[in-house]
Enzyme design. Sequence first.
Site, short mmCIF file in Angstrom:
data_model
loop_
_atom_site.label_atom_id
_atom_site.label_comp_id
_atom_site.label_asym_id
_atom_site.label_seq_id
_atom_site.Cartn_x
_atom_site.Cartn_y
_atom_site.Cartn_z
N TYR A 186 0.83 -1.20 0.00
CA TYR A 186 0.00 0.00 0.00
C TYR A 186 0.88 1.26 0.00
CZ TYR A 186 -3.45 -3.59 0.51
OH TYR A 186 -4.21 -4.71 0.27
N ARG A 219 7.26 -14.96 2.37
CA ARG A 219 6.36 -16.02 1.92
C ARG A 219 6.83 -17.38 2.40
NH1 ARG A 219 2.49 -14.76 -1.54
NH2 ARG A 219 3.03 -12.77 -2.49
#
Length: 374
Positions: free
Chosen positions: A181, A269
Amino acid sequence: MVHQEVMPLLTPFKMGRFELSHRVVLAPLTRCRSYGNVPQPHAAVYYSQRATRGGLLITEATGVSATAQGYPETPGIWTQEQVEAWKPIVDAVHRKGALFFCQMWHVGRVSTNDFQPDGQAPISSTDKQISPDAEPGMVYSKPRRLQVDEIPGIVDDFRRAARNAIEAGFDGVEIHGANGYLLEQFMKDGANDRDDEYGGSLENRCRFAVEVVDAVVREVGAQRVGIRLSPFLDYMDCVDSDPAALADYMVRQLNKHEGFLYCHMVEPRMAVVDGRRQIPHRLLPFRKAFNGMFIAAGGYDREEGNKVVTDGYTDLVAYGRLFLANPDLPKRFELGAPLNEYDRSTFYTQDPVVGYTDYPFLDEDSSDLTANDA
Ligand SMILES: Cc1cc2nc3c(=O)[nH]c(=O)nc-3n(C[C@H](O)[C@H](O)[C@H](O)COP(=O)(O)O)c2cc1C
């Protein structure tokens, strides 16, 4: 008498001036059920279902201004109407004895013209659009690169949102500096292609986020402020060529504020090794460099959570999907009870009940709270 060991996740912890009774944190989870960007009474049910005495809850990402939105029906905290709507939700959580922090965000270019006032272009560090394969099925609009002289206005939006959050009764705020973001669009060199004082060097790229931190700390006090960072993720085309240096730089900026409450970091991840998901556990150097309290998130279960608390890898562990589907997650962990499965198809739907407040409790009696009870 049988001596029972208390599991590490369920041990108390002093978080600044707040006393936590356990370390199982509700991670921020966007739920798309705040119609017209105004939080609704059903949010009081949802959050108080997940509240426990001495537990810490973080809200879903909450917009700081009219340009901050990129998903349907996400809440805001920039108008008085929104502040008033949050108050009974915060009260409901406080009545259960939990602490409640408001995650403040601006999505930047993770948006479309449809979400923007007067159909304008979303704002960003760049005018580069997110590639169509960043999220299958989604096409984000071409953003407009913020001018340098517009940036203080956005910093001020975060400051005002933090003031509003405290007025609404929140115990503190979490600055959303993660997941691709607006703040990350400036921080990461894969998304920031500027050549002014907000681009280029690490210091320049982090300047905007640091200015937001400074403004929010000045407004509400360092002891009420945390930040979420995800240096290792590449979500929404936000990738950095040296994530370790980025994370290290940011925690050192946070350290400049004595008593800055917490740093909440998302794990890289997960990889699958021998059929089991492996959390990479690469956050330790930043936990060590940071003076405040540390929250780790991303892929944790009961076993891994206990392990990292025991090892001193983190102070608290934030749970997203498991807490979403198990309103009584700390209790289930305590009892070693089976967990409800989450239903991905209802993560972002707009129903006020389905996939939201209808996940069953172990003890069904405690799940029949109504908006009035809450
Ligand atoms: C439905 C959903 C909504 C999310 N919304 C947010 C959000 O608003 N803010 C944020 O920082 N992360 C958000 N995330 C990321 C989670 O906070 C968390 O980091 C992620 O789910 C990984 O943790 P887990 O494996 O415990 O679920 C969201 C994740 C999911 C599944």
